[in-house]
Design an enzyme around this catalytic site. Structure first.
Site, PDB file in Angstrom:
ATOM      1  N   ASN A 173       2.721  -2.559   7.005  1.00 20.27           N
ATOM      2  CA  ASN A 173       3.722  -2.791   5.964  1.00 20.27           C
ATOM      3  C   ASN A 173       4.736  -1.661   5.886  1.00 20.27           C
ATOM      4  O   ASN A 173       5.899  -1.885   5.547  1.00 20.27           O
ATOM      5  CB  ASN A 173       3.040  -2.989   4.604  1.00 20.27           C
ATOM      6  CG  ASN A 173       2.498  -4.393   4.451  1.00 20.27           C
ATOM      7  OD1 ASN A 173       2.934  -5.310   5.143  1.00 20.27           O
ATOM      8  ND2 ASN A 173       1.537  -4.572   3.562  1.00 20.27           N
ATOM      9  N   HIS A 230      -7.554  -4.393   5.161  1.00 20.43           N
ATOM     10  CA  HIS A 230      -6.272  -5.067   4.921  1.00 20.43           C
ATOM     11  C   HIS A 230      -6.040  -6.140   5.975  1.00 20.43           C
ATOM     12  O   HIS A 230      -5.790  -5.846   7.140  1.00 20.43           O
ATOM     13  CB  HIS A 230      -5.126  -4.039   4.932  1.00 20.43           C
ATOM     14  CG  HIS A 230      -3.794  -4.662   4.655  1.00 20.43           C
ATOM     15  ND1 HIS A 230      -2.625  -4.192   5.216  1.00 20.43           N
ATOM     16  CD2 HIS A 230      -3.446  -5.732   3.904  1.00 20.43           C
ATOM     17  CE1 HIS A 230      -1.633  -4.950   4.807  1.00 20.43           C
ATOM     18  NE2 HIS A 230      -2.092  -5.880   4.010  1.00 20.43           N
TER      19      HIS A 230
END
Length: 653
Positions: free
Chosen positions: A496, A446
């Protein structure tokens, strides 16, 4: 030939040749790089005393200082000793002793020449500047500079004054205030080094000639010194303070401002600058900022030790030429990989190729290097590169069924041992991999937007993965110059998961009528690099909404956020979101007055800190230290506070 009797040393080797030239080689035992530890400095002190004696009797005509490490000359002082050295009862005397040693080197009656390859940083550069002449290998591995500001300090071994003597006040202060590392040619242009050679094997010969010819470095030109004189110095100081203030707040990062104060007092006298160093340096070394930045440094260095050793990566295939996929592909090409970029057609791929070329021009400078990088980034709408790739990265829209269909069509085309990865920002890997024949093969890599600026890559581990897949994923992140943090597959992973409550909390306040400019200013006053509303625009409102929904945070129908997404006003990438964007910059109105901006910032950041504690408690990351460094690298969370959990422990968040 009978060698002179020398003191026993662990960090240095010495021999004298038939020309009475002394060859001094630094080789820190059991370490990949040379560092100036307290022991190394004490040993050098004994050696210099012996040089003085041998010079007096004519048994030594000069000394050539080299490194025995392939990595470079000297990487600086030993940072592992900094915590102990920050003790006010120890540090001043240690600094005085080192100052005296470097002054003795400078005062030697025989030439001492530094032969430099690779890294010459911090205390290593300060030692080189105390030598009489500096020969440097002119290749891409050479890096010269003062990175101390990144550790909350500035040069403390006389480097402030000696760099000003050599490079002049403007250039010398510029490299000290920014911490930027110079290539050999730039260092020569600034007069920090004296002679360039093409190869490391030429160092000894050129340094020998420098000693025999008794070469001496020439200082800065008279016109450069004028910038440190009288009213001109006041003008220069004002400009420096303005520039430093744009990058950091004095209360957060005091070192640049303390260095500017020192220059304001003594900038016209390099020897006085050196004498003033110690009193200005000591308080910085013991500051909370320096302590926390050292913590961040060690955590970042620990990340570099992860990953399977010996794995090589040459070819990368990226599926999805949107902002993230295209920028991941361009970054991999910039770092030397051959990259194929796949999307439905050339119309979708071309903008990514154009952005990649802009990145190459910005980072590489030389035309032949840019051209080579452009050739390494290849459009591949048919996906022919899959079978040749060492790493395949999917970076398409955040929809489970789309990702599943892509991976289902790839599995039988992969070469043995290739990494299969998704850039998903929030979907658990187990769900993406559930239809694969070998679900253990899929890992998460990511990246964060903007890819070229943010150093973090979350290496996501599912319940299917083994250590081998995760080790290869971490090794790949390191191979492209990123910092890998291994996280467990869970909604939102680490960054996140902690960002979303913070960003949505700020959005809710804007929905209630609070000033977005004020909220962004408050977060930055706390120490964030960007406010939460500007960050939401940068991430993309569509991405923000998708991740929020995936994490169970509904975006209310009829809200301003919802209306902007439906209108296609998605933030920076479309030119308008919560802000209007011009040339990549948010157009902000006036910031309303507020009695305690930093206090408001702490209030805004609290949901992020709270969620970081939850993520650690759930085992998404292995420990608090990894959570702190992951959040710093992934969000820019105030490094001077040491990370969200360290800040909370210290009562600052």
């Amino acid at each position: 030939m009978i060698q002179p009797q020398m003191p026993e040393t662990k960090n240095w080797r010495f021999h004298r040749d038939v020309e009475n030239l002394g060859w001094l080689t630094m080789d820190t035992p059991g370490a990949p790089v040379n560092t100036l530890s307290r022991q190394a400095i004490m040993e050098l002190e004994q050696l210099v005393e012996r040089f003085e004696e041998l010079a007096q009797t004519g048994e030594l005509v000069g000394v050539i200082l080299l490194s025995g490490k392939d990595s470079g000359f000297i990487a600086g002082a030993d940072v592992s000793e900094f915590d102990a050295m920050s003790d006010f009862s120890v540090l001043p005397e240690a600094l005085k002793r080192t100052h005296a040693l470097f002054a003795r080197i400078e005062a030697l009656k025989i030439p001492m020449v530094a032969g430099i390859h690779g890294f010459c940083l911090g205390g290593g550069l300060e030692l080189a500047l105390a030598c009489h002449y500096r020969v440097v290998v002119n290749d891409d591995k050479t890096r010269i500079g003062f990175p101390e500001v990144n550790l909350g300090i500035f040069p403390g071994f006389g480097g402030t004054g000696r760099s000003i003597r050599q490079a002049g006040p403007v250039d010398a202060m510029g490299i000290m205030l920014t911490g930027r590392m110079l290539k050999a040619g730039a260092a020569k242009g600034m007069n920090l080094v004296d002679k360039l050679v093409r190869h490391r094997d030429m160092l000894a010969w050129e340094a020998r000639k420098a000693v025999l010819q008794k070469r001496k470095a020439v200082g800065a030109a008279p016109f450069q010194k004028l910038m440190a004189m009288g009213p001109l110095r006041s003008y220069v100081v004002g400009k420096m303070r303005d520039q430093a203030g744009k990058k950091a707040r004095k209360e957060h990062y005091p070192a640049p401002f303390a260095l500017i104060d020192l220059f304001e007092k003594h900038g016209d006298d390099w020897k006085a600058m050196i004498r003033g160093e110690i009193d200005a340096f000591v308080p910085l070394m013991g500051s909370d900022t320096a302590s926390n930045l050292r913590r961040v440094f060690f955590a970042s260095e620990a990340l570099k030790k992860q990953g399977t050793k010996g794995v090589k990566f040459a070819r990368v295939h990226v599926i999805g030429a949107g902002v993230m996929g295209g920028d991941i592909a361009a970054w991999c090409a910039l770092r030397g990989m051959s990259v194929t970029l796949q999307d439905l057609d050339m119309e979708r791929i071309k903008p990514a190729l154009d952005r990649g070329k802009k990145l190459f021009k910005k980072r590489l400078k030389k035309k032949h290097e840019v051209d080579a990088a452009v050739l390494r980034l290849e459009a591949d709408p048919e996906g022919k590169g899959v079978g040749r790739a060492d790493v395949i990265i999917e970076a398409v829209v955040e929809k489970l069924e789309v990702k599943q269909s892509i991976f289902g069509g790839l599995e039988d085309r992969l070469k043995p041992g290739a990494i299969l990865a998704t850039n998903t920002s929030s979907i658990e890997l187990e769900r993406i991999a559930e239809k694969l024949k070998a679900p253990e093969r899929l890992i998460g890599l990511h990246f964060f937007n903007p890819v070229a600026q943010l150093p973090l890559v979350e290496v996501i581990r599912s319940t299917f993965n083994t250590d081998a897949e995760i080790g290869k994923g971490a090794a790949f992140a390191l191979a492209i110059g990123k910092s890998p943090v291994v996280v467990k597959s869970a909604p939102g992973f680490l960054v996140n998961r902690v960002l979303m409550p913070y960003m949505l909390g700020a959005v809710e306040r804007v929905e209630r009528g609070e000033s977005k400019e004020l909220l962004d200013a408050a977060a930055m006053a706390f120490g964030m690099p960007m406010g939460p509303i500007e960050l939401m625009d940068t991430v993309g409102l569509d991405v923000g909404k998708s991740v929020a929904t995936e994490l169970g945070h509904a975006v209310p129908e009829g809200s301003k956020f919802d209306a902007l997404v439906k209108a296609g006003k998605l933030g920076r990438k479309t030119g308008e979101g919560f802000y209007k964007w011009v040339d990549g910059k948010a157009q902000k109105g006036e910031t309303p007055a507020h009695a305690d901006l930093a206090g408001l910032g702490r209030e805004l950041v609290k949901p992020l800190v709270d969620m970081t504690e939850v993520v650690v408690a759930e085992g998404v990351v292995a420990n608090e230290g990894l959570a702190d460094i992951g959040v710093i690298l992934g969000t820019g969370f105030a490094p001077f506070l040491g990370g969200p959990l360290k800040a909370r422990k210290d009562g600052k968040a």
